[in-house]
Design an enzyme around this catalytic site. Sequence first.
Site, PDB file in Angstrom:
ATOM      1  N   HIS A  34      72.282  58.082  40.690  1.00  0.00           N
ATOM      2  CA  HIS A  34      72.897  59.400  40.521  1.00  0.00           C
ATOM      3  C   HIS A  34      72.801  60.107  41.874  1.00  0.00           C
ATOM      4  CE1 HIS A  34      68.763  60.760  40.422  1.00  0.00           C
ATOM      5  NE2 HIS A  34      68.511  60.026  39.326  1.00  0.00           N
ATOM      6  N   HIS A  37      69.516  59.864  43.933  1.00  0.00           N
ATOM      7  CA  HIS A  37      69.368  58.634  44.731  1.00  0.00           C
ATOM      8  C   HIS A  37      70.284  58.691  45.961  1.00  0.00           C
ATOM      9  CE1 HIS A  37      68.440  56.984  40.549  1.00  0.00           C
ATOM     10  NE2 HIS A  37      67.352  56.669  41.226  1.00  0.00           N
ATOM     11  N   GLN A  61      54.794  49.224  36.397  1.00  0.00           N
ATOM     12  CA  GLN A  61      54.577  50.663  36.266  1.00  0.00           C
ATOM     13  C   GLN A  61      54.944  51.204  34.885  1.00  0.00           C
ATOM     14  OE1 GLN A  61      57.335  51.375  39.609  1.00  0.00           O
ATOM     15  NE2 GLN A  61      58.185  53.058  38.411  1.00  0.00           N
ATOM     16  N   GLN A 148      61.362  64.540  45.662  1.00  0.00           N
ATOM     17  CA  GLN A 148      60.291  65.431  45.215  1.00  0.00           C
ATOM     18  C   GLN A 148      60.316  65.669  43.711  1.00  0.00           C
ATOM     19  OE1 GLN A 148      61.068  68.613  47.984  1.00  0.00           O
ATOM     20  NE2 GLN A 148      59.177  68.189  49.092  1.00  0.00           N
ATOM     21  N   ASP A 150      59.648  63.444  41.728  1.00  0.00           N
ATOM     22  CA  ASP A 150      58.411  62.734  41.402  1.00  0.00           C
ATOM     23  C   ASP A 150      57.324  63.201  42.377  1.00  0.00           C
ATOM     24  OD1 ASP A 150      59.369  60.360  39.419  1.00  0.00           O
ATOM     25  OD2 ASP A 150      60.913  60.832  40.877  1.00  0.00           O
ATOM     26  N   GLN A 153      54.104  61.269  42.639  1.00  0.00           N
ATOM     27  CA  GLN A 153      54.319  59.976  43.298  1.00  0.00           C
ATOM     28  C   GLN A 153      54.284  60.144  44.829  1.00  0.00           C
ATOM     29  OE1 GLN A 153      57.249  56.932  41.908  1.00  0.00           O
ATOM     30  NE2 GLN A 153      58.540  57.803  43.472  1.00  0.00           N
ATOM     31  N   SER A 185      68.240  62.614  36.548  1.00  0.00           N
ATOM     32  CA  SER A 185      67.329  61.508  36.253  1.00  0.00           C
ATOM     33  C   SER A 185      68.130  60.422  35.560  1.00  0.00           C
ATOM     34  CB  SER A 185      66.215  61.985  35.314  1.00  0.00           C
ATOM     35  OG  SER A 185      65.559  60.872  34.731  1.00  0.00           O
TER      36      SER A 185
HETATM   37  P1  AMP Z   1      63.898  56.187  40.306  1.00  0.00           P
HETATM   38  O1  AMP Z   1      65.061  55.269  40.437  1.00  0.00           O
HETATM   39  O2  AMP Z   1      64.022  57.175  39.192  1.00  0.00           O
HETATM   40  O3  AMP Z   1      62.568  55.471  40.321  1.00  0.00           O
HETATM   41  O4  AMP Z   1      63.897  57.088  41.602  1.00  0.00           O
HETATM   42  C1  AMP Z   1      64.002  56.525  42.878  1.00  0.00           C
HETATM   43  C2  AMP Z   1      63.805  57.611  43.904  1.00  0.00           C
HETATM   44  O5  AMP Z   1      64.781  58.620  43.698  1.00  0.00           O
HETATM   45  C3  AMP Z   1      62.437  58.299  43.803  1.00  0.00           C
HETATM   46  O6  AMP Z   1      61.939  58.583  45.093  1.00  0.00           O
HETATM   47  C4  AMP Z   1      62.758  59.554  43.048  1.00  0.00           C
HETATM   48  O7  AMP Z   1      61.861  60.620  43.304  1.00  0.00           O
HETATM   49  C5  AMP Z   1      64.131  59.877  43.591  1.00  0.00           C
HETATM   50  N1  AMP Z   1      64.843  60.770  42.664  1.00  0.00           N
HETATM   51  C6  AMP Z   1      65.032  60.594  41.345  1.00  0.00           C
HETATM   52  N2  AMP Z   1      65.674  61.666  40.819  1.00  0.00           N
HETATM   53  C7  AMP Z   1      65.883  62.521  41.847  1.00  0.00           C
HETATM   54  C8  AMP Z   1      66.493  63.814  41.951  1.00  0.00           C
HETATM   55  N3  AMP Z   1      67.013  64.432  40.899  1.00  0.00           N
HETATM   56  N4  AMP Z   1      66.526  64.398  43.166  1.00  0.00           N
HETATM   57  C9  AMP Z   1      65.993  63.788  44.252  1.00  0.00           C
HETATM   58  N5  AMP Z   1      65.402  62.573  44.220  1.00  0.00           N
HETATM   59  C10 AMP Z   1      65.351  61.948  43.029  1.00  0.00           C
END
Ligand code: AMP
Length: 285
Positions: A34, A37, A61, A148, A150, A153, A185
């Site tokens: 999205h 990413h 995880q 941010q 997460d 994390q 998300s």
């Molecule tokens: P994920 O695929 O959900 O594990 O996320 C991969 C990376 O994208 C992680 O560093 C997340 O923090 C980041 N991420 C996920 N959602 C968002 C968002 N809405 N805004 C900025 N970064 C995001």
Amino acid sequence: MQIITDPSELQSCCLAWRMQGLKTALVPTMGYFHAGHESLMAHARSNADKVVVTLFVNPAQFGPNEDLAAYPRNHERDIAIAESHGVDVLFLPEAGSMYAPDHATWVDVPELAKGLCGITRPIHFRGVCTVVMKLFMLTLPKVAVFGQKDWQQVAIIKRMVRDLNVPVEIVPCPIVREHDGLALSSRNVYLAEHERAQAPAIRAGLLQAKGMVADGCRNVDELAQAIRRYWAEKLPDGVEDYLSFVHPDTLAPLERIDDAALCAVAVKLGKARLIDNIVLTEQSA
Ligand code: AMP
């Protein structure tokens, strides 16, 4: 864009870049891309010679009753999106190539992983740290970009990198949101229509707290009560997982808002567990 599935092939490719003096940026993800990413990919693209995006739904995880099998996947679309951002390599490994059947080595930062999401997801951050460290070893990046959304994390990975002298700069990027404030998300796809309509209230509750802090409120119980009152009205189907006030770096719980403060939340809404956070006050100089 090259698609690599074999970890040793990725390592050879990134080692060759490193030996040529090229700077690699790593963007670790679980896919189903999205705009959040995409913002990380864009940041990586404009700050490095080579960009590696990893797409791996990391079994280590996920707890036994979590959504590993149901986690949304769409490789075809993800490949097109990564390509459109000028990504050099998309790494798409199988779980079996990342973890030997007798895998026995873990990276853990228990002090920072025990609170917030760690309360209901006790093995989550051990899995995250271990896979991120493996990805660092495979890609030898100069920088690694994280969102941010997460927040915990990012704090944990920063601490891991500091404690283990890992030569990677951790770059946090701001949360990307829908127009109504809901943090993007991959899990938002789990929301039914009435749940999606309520979901922006998560953020709106946090903004109320931020407003109260700006008006001088320092009492975390009052702030929590205000958020919960707001949620009771606007988010009736939400079930609070946690609502915490912590120091943004140490994640230590705060009794008062005196200096730097973060409010972090997780809410279950139908099948989705949504997280969000807001910086209430920055560190004073
Ligand atoms: P994920 O695929 O959900 O594990 O996320 C991969 C990376 O994208 C992680 O560093 C997340 O923090 C980041 N991420 C996920 N959602 C968002 C968002 N809405 N805004 C900025 N970064 C995001």
